[in-house]
Design an enzyme around this catalytic site. Structure first.
Site, mmCIF file in Angstrom:
data_model
loop_
_atom_site.group_PDB
_atom_site.id
_atom_site.type_symbol
_atom_site.label_atom_id
_atom_site.label_comp_id
_atom_site.label_asym_id
_atom_site.label_seq_id
_atom_site.Cartn_x
_atom_site.Cartn_y
_atom_site.Cartn_z
ATOM 1 N N ARG A 56 -6.951 4.950 -15.561
ATOM 2 C CA ARG A 56 -6.612 4.081 -14.422
ATOM 3 C C ARG A 56 -7.808 3.938 -13.471
ATOM 4 O O ARG A 56 -8.040 2.867 -12.917
ATOM 5 C CB ARG A 56 -5.399 4.656 -13.687
ATOM 6 N N GLN A 88 1.004 1.721 -1.204
ATOM 7 C CA GLN A 88 1.402 2.712 -2.209
ATOM 8 C C GLN A 88 0.386 2.727 -3.343
ATOM 9 O O GLN A 88 0.485 3.541 -4.256
ATOM 10 C CB GLN A 88 2.772 2.342 -2.788
ATOM 11 N N ASP A 91 -5.504 2.165 -5.952
ATOM 12 C CA ASP A 91 -6.778 1.449 -6.102
ATOM 13 C C ASP A 91 -7.403 1.248 -4.720
ATOM 14 O O ASP A 91 -6.800 1.571 -3.698
ATOM 15 C CB ASP A 91 -6.556 0.100 -6.821
ATOM 16 N N HIS A 106 0.197 7.115 -1.175
ATOM 17 C CA HIS A 106 0.291 7.780 -2.480
ATOM 18 C C HIS A 106 -1.073 8.266 -2.979
ATOM 19 O O HIS A 106 -1.249 8.518 -4.165
ATOM 20 C CB HIS A 106 0.931 6.845 -3.519
ATOM 21 N N CYS A 114 -8.546 19.821 -4.723
ATOM 22 C CA CYS A 114 -8.453 21.139 -5.362
ATOM 23 C C CYS A 114 -7.060 21.706 -5.102
ATOM 24 O O CYS A 114 -6.683 21.914 -3.944
ATOM 25 C CB CYS A 114 -9.517 22.081 -4.804
ATOM 26 N N CYS A 133 -14.055 23.289 -8.394
ATOM 27 C CA CYS A 133 -14.009 22.780 -7.014
ATOM 28 C C CYS A 133 -15.355 23.074 -6.338
ATOM 29 O O CYS A 133 -15.829 24.213 -6.380
ATOM 30 C CB CYS A 133 -12.870 23.470 -6.263
ATOM 31 N N THR A 173 6.246 -4.961 -3.981
ATOM 32 C CA THR A 173 6.815 -3.634 -4.269
ATOM 33 C C THR A 173 8.288 -3.781 -4.616
ATOM 34 O O THR A 173 9.005 -4.564 -4.006
ATOM 35 C CB THR A 173 6.562 -2.644 -3.104
HETATM 36 P P1 OAD Z 1 6.583 -1.617 -9.182
HETATM 37 O O1 OAD Z 1 5.942 -1.796 -10.507
HETATM 38 O O2 OAD Z 1 7.803 -0.775 -9.116
HETATM 39 O O3 OAD Z 1 6.956 -3.030 -8.562
HETATM 40 C C1 OAD Z 1 6.038 -4.085 -8.498
HETATM 41 C C2 OAD Z 1 6.715 -5.284 -7.867
HETATM 42 O O4 OAD Z 1 5.742 -6.308 -7.733
HETATM 43 C C3 OAD Z 1 7.876 -5.851 -8.683
HETATM 44 O O5 OAD Z 1 9.000 -6.072 -7.829
HETATM 45 C C4 OAD Z 1 7.321 -7.171 -9.224
HETATM 46 O O6 OAD Z 1 8.302 -8.178 -9.316
HETATM 47 C C5 OAD Z 1 6.300 -7.528 -8.171
HETATM 48 N N1 OAD Z 1 5.176 -8.337 -8.662
HETATM 49 C C6 OAD Z 1 4.567 -8.296 -9.870
HETATM 50 N N2 OAD Z 1 3.558 -9.177 -9.930
HETATM 51 C C7 OAD Z 1 3.505 -9.791 -8.726
HETATM 52 C C8 OAD Z 1 2.672 -10.800 -8.154
HETATM 53 N N3 OAD Z 1 1.676 -11.358 -8.838
HETATM 54 N N4 OAD Z 1 2.920 -11.191 -6.869
HETATM 55 C C9 OAD Z 1 3.937 -10.632 -6.161
HETATM 56 N N5 OAD Z 1 4.765 -9.686 -6.658
HETATM 57 C C10 OAD Z 1 4.539 -9.244 -7.913
HETATM 58 O O7 OAD Z 1 5.434 -1.074 -8.185
HETATM 59 P P2 OAD Z 1 5.589 -0.365 -6.770
HETATM 60 O O8 OAD Z 1 6.771 -0.860 -6.046
HETATM 61 O O9 OAD Z 1 4.263 -0.430 -6.107
HETATM 62 O O10 OAD Z 1 4.188 5.854 -7.337
HETATM 63 O O11 OAD Z 1 5.849 1.129 -7.220
HETATM 64 C C11 OAD Z 1 6.005 2.112 -6.227
HETATM 65 C C12 OAD Z 1 5.526 3.440 -6.738
HETATM 66 O O12 OAD Z 1 6.164 3.727 -7.971
HETATM 67 C C13 OAD Z 1 4.053 3.495 -7.078
HETATM 68 O O13 OAD Z 1 3.223 3.729 -5.946
HETATM 69 C C14 OAD Z 1 3.989 4.620 -8.043
HETATM 70 C C15 OAD Z 1 5.175 4.249 -8.904
HETATM 71 O O14 OAD Z 1 5.772 5.261 -9.598
HETATM 72 C C16 OAD Z 1 3.729 7.020 -7.854
HETATM 73 O O15 OAD Z 1 3.100 7.077 -8.901
HETATM 74 C C17 OAD Z 1 4.067 8.210 -7.013
#
Ligand code: OAD
Length: 236
Positions: A56, A88, A91, A106, A114, A133, A173
């Site tokens: 990643r 969240q 990157d 996140h 470490c 570390c 999100t």
């Molecule tokens: P998700 O993959 O759960 O959701 C991404 C959202 O973005 C979805 O609702 C899609 O419909 C939307 N989407 C996709 N492409 C898009 C675009 N071009 N324009 C607008 N919307 C778009 O990702 P997150 O909600 O960020 O945490 O996930 C939250 C957390 O779950 C992450 O930070 C990560 C993951 O597990 C950890 O790893 C702790």
């Protein structure tokens, strides 16, 4: 002066070429969370966890911010009040677009932590379980990212920002991961107008006053242009 708080998720980086988590073909369709994104996974097989995040990190290093990241940086520069970006995402695309003070709740792929002494430093492109570390010498180095079962970073600060927000927007999100999924409710409770910008209705869509659906690279610049127009600030 109106205070704006913005939460971003994987959807804002999708058009830059980074996979989301829960869309078809997303990261959680290819990897099991319990294999790569929990403290237990790291104890069981640190090498596997490092390989997941090394990949990643390499992918994130090869992509550029898109028009949605750029629009938020423009909003931060042009809005006369405070604009806080909470992401969240692990990157660095908000920073690459010119945003400042981004809160990475996140964590960040670009940082190492470490697990023995808590020291943090810039992560090398490839991390391994043999890394020592630089502060204490322990071989317990991990990516500085928050895993399931761990507390997201800077929550007190984020809740303070939400309590003072006049406008809250969640962008890209799915609203399936807490505590971020509860931010609209927090902000609305404090009197903020809440806007959801996403491809589709999220799991917490009913907590928002307004929805703008579509690709972030189109909808976010439109939304920002409207806000800046309202504030009477000229675009650059
Ligand atoms: P998700 O993959 O759960 O959701 C991404 C959202 O973005 C979805 O609702 C899609 O419909 C939307 N989407 C996709 N492409 C898009 C675009 N071009 N324009 C607008 N919307 C778009 O990702 P997150 O909600 O960020 O945490 O996930 C939250 C957390 O779950 C992450 O930070 C990560 C993951 O597990 C950890 O790893 C702790």
């Amino acid at each position: 002066m109106e205070k704006i708080v913005i939460l971003t998720g994987a959807g804002i980086s999708a058009e830059s070429g980074l996979a989301t988590f829960r869309d078809a073909g997303g990261l959680w369709a290819k990897h099991r969370i319990e294999d790569v994104a929990t403290p237990e996974a790291f104890i069981r097989d640190a090498g596997r966890v490092h390989r997941f995040y090394n990949t990643r990190r390499a992918q994130a290093a090869g992509v550029r911010p898109n028009a949605a990241h750029a629009a938020l940086a423009w909003l931060q520069a042009a809005h006369p009040g405070e604009v806080v970006i909470v992401t969240q995402n692990v990157d660095a695309l908000h920073e690459a677009a010119g945003s400042r003070g981004v809160i990475h709740m996140h964590g960040e792929l670009a940082r190492a932590l470490c697990a023995a002494c808590g020291h943090r430093w810039d992560a090398p492109p490839e991390m391994s379980r043999a890394d020592a570390c630089p502060a204490c010498g322990a071989c317990a180095c991990r990516p500085d990212v928050v895993w399931f079962g761990e507390m997201p970073y800077r929550m007190e600060e984020i809740l303070d920002h939400l309590a003072g927000a006049d406008l809250f927007a969640a962008i890209g999100t799915s609203g399936q991961v807490w505590p971020a999924a509860g931010f609209a409710q927090e902000a609305a409770g404090a009197g903020a107008h809440c806007v959801e910008i996403n491809l589709e209705a999220s799991a917490v869509a009913s907590d928002f006053h307004e929805a703008r659906q579509g690709r972030a690279s189109r909808v976010v610049p439109e939304w920002v242009a409207g806000l800046i127009g309202e504030a009477g600030v000229q675009s650059p």
